[in-house]
Design a protein around this motif. Structure first.
Motif, PDB file in Angstrom:
ATOM      1  N   MET A   1       0.800  -1.156  -0.082  1.00 54.82           N
ATOM      2  CA  MET A   1       0.023  -0.151  -0.080  1.00 54.82           C
ATOM      3  C   MET A   1       0.715   1.316  -0.092  1.00 54.82           C
ATOM      4  O   MET A   1       1.811   1.352   0.778  1.00 54.82           O
ATOM      5  CB  MET A   1      -1.015   0.111   1.245  1.00 54.82           C
ATOM      6  CG  MET A   1      -1.633   1.017   1.201  1.00 54.82           C
ATOM      7  SD  MET A   1      -2.998   1.100   2.717  1.00 54.82           S
ATOM      8  CE  MET A   1      -3.663  -0.464   2.266  1.00 54.82           C
ATOM      9  N   SER A   7      -6.748   3.715   4.234  1.00 53.37           N
ATOM     10  CA  SER A   7      -6.858   2.319   4.665  1.00 53.37           C
ATOM     11  C   SER A   7      -8.057   2.246   5.675  1.00 53.37           C
ATOM     12  O   SER A   7      -8.216   3.344   6.428  1.00 53.37           O
ATOM     13  CB  SER A   7      -5.597   1.880   5.155  1.00 53.37           C
ATOM     14  OG  SER A   7      -5.883   0.599   5.923  1.00 53.37           O
ATOM     15  N   GLU A  55      -4.685  -8.280   6.019  1.00 50.25           N
ATOM     16  CA  GLU A  55      -4.307  -6.600   5.414  1.00 50.25           C
ATOM     17  C   GLU A  55      -3.010  -6.159   5.904  1.00 50.25           C
ATOM     18  O   GLU A  55      -2.188  -5.554   4.880  1.00 50.25           O
ATOM     19  CB  GLU A  55      -5.689  -5.893   5.826  1.00 50.25           C
ATOM     20  CG  GLU A  55      -5.555  -4.482   5.071  1.00 50.25           C
ATOM     21  CD  GLU A  55      -5.475  -4.818   3.416  1.00 50.25           C
ATOM     22  OE1 GLU A  55      -5.356  -3.529   2.811  1.00 50.25           O
ATOM     23  OE2 GLU A  55      -6.031  -5.646   2.859  1.00 50.25           O
ATOM     24  N   HIS A  59       0.414  -5.523   3.894  1.00 50.42           N
ATOM     25  CA  HIS A  59       1.061  -4.111   3.857  1.00 50.42           C
ATOM     26  C   HIS A  59       2.418  -4.059   4.219  1.00 50.42           C
ATOM     27  O   HIS A  59       3.330  -3.394   3.825  1.00 50.42           O
ATOM     28  CB  HIS A  59       0.204  -3.189   4.844  1.00 50.42           C
ATOM     29  CG  HIS A  59       0.659  -1.830   5.047  1.00 50.42           C
ATOM     30  ND1 HIS A  59       0.717  -0.986   3.935  1.00 50.42           N
ATOM     31  CD2 HIS A  59       0.988  -1.160   5.999  1.00 50.42           C
ATOM     32  CE1 HIS A  59       1.074   0.265   4.143  1.00 50.42           C
ATOM     33  NE2 HIS A  59       1.348   0.125   5.594  1.00 50.42           N
TER      34      HIS A  59
END
Length: 473
Positions: A1, A7, A55, A59
């Motif tokens: 990211m 986010s 997630e 990242h």
């Protein structure tokens, strides 16, 4: 990211110092369920948590992949810098090691040798000090042996005495060595009691010769000297001056008796037990001297009381007994005179800081005389007064006993009441008239008259009352 990409994960909540996993889980369950539902559906919040973890892992992987080259370059630079620092530090450590080896060779090894020499010197000095202390102790022992021989009459003739027919010192003159022997014993006692390495005599208890000297000679010699001095005090009397002697002989006897008493009193003062800690002359209580003098007073009082009690039962002996009682009082007057004029001697074991120490009696007016401690111990202001009052208190119950038994002695006492009153009063007054030779002997002058040493009317009244007062009951 990418950095700055939005986010849905609330990183600030996770990074908060007050973040609580239990509180976060509770809020997540409540947000996906109704609080009234039973049972609760935990699969949705669990899936939410797992998705958030996936997630975050994605990242992290993206960030490390994107920044791999800069991280490797930074790590390589840190490693190269560490190697350069290590090389420089190694050269400095080698230099310090060489310096320490040189310092150890030039200083440490020499210091070790010097320390060994210092220890050897200290032990040698301690040995020399101990050897000197032993030598001085043995020298004092030989000196004490000579003084003991002089006291017992086995010494050679010298300055302080006269020789007998066989060339030895007569015991009559040996009393002059008592005081010198007492000072020798105090010197030995001071050496034997040393507790500090700086004190002379420290370690003498480890030497067999000095232990033997102390146990087999010094202690018995001290006991003998104490006994001689106590005998001299207990036998002190001027009543040996009878009319049949010439005045010159009488004066010599008086002066000799006073000299013996002064020497014995000084000896007992010096050999009295010492209390622990430092103490001045004025606070020192010579227990040995006081007990001996109190014994002398008690003996005189009891002997007089016993003699008077027998004489009261046998009146023909009253005149002789009253003369003896009067003579004992005159001895006590002479004793008081000697003690009053005898200053406390310089004591080597008393506190050295005392201003009175190190001076003689003529230059130390504050030094006490040997009479003051005795008067304090007896709680009186005068020895003759104490003698008469103690004699009266001891005599009164004996007179009452004679009267209670009745018989011829009781009737004789009642019929001779007036005579007893007169004779007892004359006895007390006669005791106050002491031969001037006894008072002037210590001043180096002879005398042939009698002098009155005080007004004893009260003592006479007390004595008369103790005898005559009981006759009327």
């Amino acid at each position: 990211m990418a950095e700055g990409e939005p986010s849905y994960i609330d990183y600030e909540a996770f990074l908060d110092p007050d973040f609580s996993p239990a509180g976060f889980a509770n809020s997540l369950v409540l947000s996906t369920n109704n609080a009234t539902d039973t049972p609760l559906d935990l699969s949705t919040p669990l899936s939410r948590v797992l998705f958030d973890l996936q997630e975050i892992d994605t990242h992290i992987h993206a960030l490390t992949t994107k920044s791999a080259l800069p991280l490797l370059s930074h790590t390589q630079g840190q490693t190269a810098a560490a190697e350069r620092i290590l090389r420089e530090t190694g050269s400095q450590i080698a230099s310090v090691t060489q310096g320490y080896e040189r310092l150890e060779e030039e200083v440490v090894q020499k210091w070790k040798a010097a320390e060994e020499a210092r220890i050897a010197a200290e032990k040698s000095l301690a040995t020399v000090r101990l050897a000197r202390a032993v030598a001085r102790c043995l020298s004092l022992g030989r000196q004490l042996e000579s003084q003991v021989a002089e006291i017992t009459g086995r010494g050679s003739a010298g300055q302080n005495g006269t020789a007998g027919a066989d060339g030895t010192m007569t015991a009559k003159e040996g009393f002059r060595a008592l005081e010198r022997a007492a000072y020798t014993i105090l010197s030995l006692r001071q050496m034997f009691s040393a507790t500090s390495e700086e004190d002379e005599g420290y370690g003498l208890d480890r030497v067999k010769a000095t232990r033997t000297l102390r146990n087999e000679f010094v202690v018995p010699a001290e006991n003998m000297i104490k006994s001689r001095a106590q005998q001299t005090v207990s036998r002190f009397s001027l009543s040996g001056q009878v009319n049949g002697q010439s005045m010159s002989s009488s004066y010599k006897h008086t002066r000799d008796a006073r000299s013996r008493l002064a020497t014995a009193a000084t000896t007992l003062f010096l050999l009295s037990p010492m209390p622990k800690g430092e103490i001045s002359v004025s606070d020192f209580k010579p227990e040995l001297l006081l007990s001996t003098l109190q014994g002398y007073m008690h003996t005189a009082i009891m002997a007089s009381a016993n003699s008077l009690a027998r004489a009261l039962s046998q009146l023909p002996a009253m005149d002789r007994v009253l003369a003896e009682v009067s003579a004992r009082c005159q001895d006590i007057v002479a004793l008081e005179s000697v003690l009053r004029n005898l200053r406390s001697p310089s004591h080597p074991l008393l506190s050295a800081g005392n201003a009175e120490q190190g001076t003689d009696s003529e230059t130390a007016p504050n030094r006490i005389n040997l009479l003051q401690p005795l008067l304090q111990a007896l709680d009186t202001s005068s020895l003759p007064s104490y003698y008469w009052r103690s004699l009266a208190s001891s005599l009164s119950p004996r007179v009452q006993g004679i009267m209670s038994r009745g018989g011829m002695p009781a009737r004789a006492l009642r019929s001779n009441r007036d005579r007893l009153r007169t004779e007892i009063k004359e006895c007390v007054i006669r005791a106050s008239h002491v031969s001037s030779s006894s008072l002037l002997a210590e001043k180096g002058r002879s005398g042939t008259d009698t002098v009155n040493v005080g007004n004893w009317e009260r003592e006479a009244a007390v004595m008369v009352s103790s005898v005559v007062g009981a006759l009327g009951r």
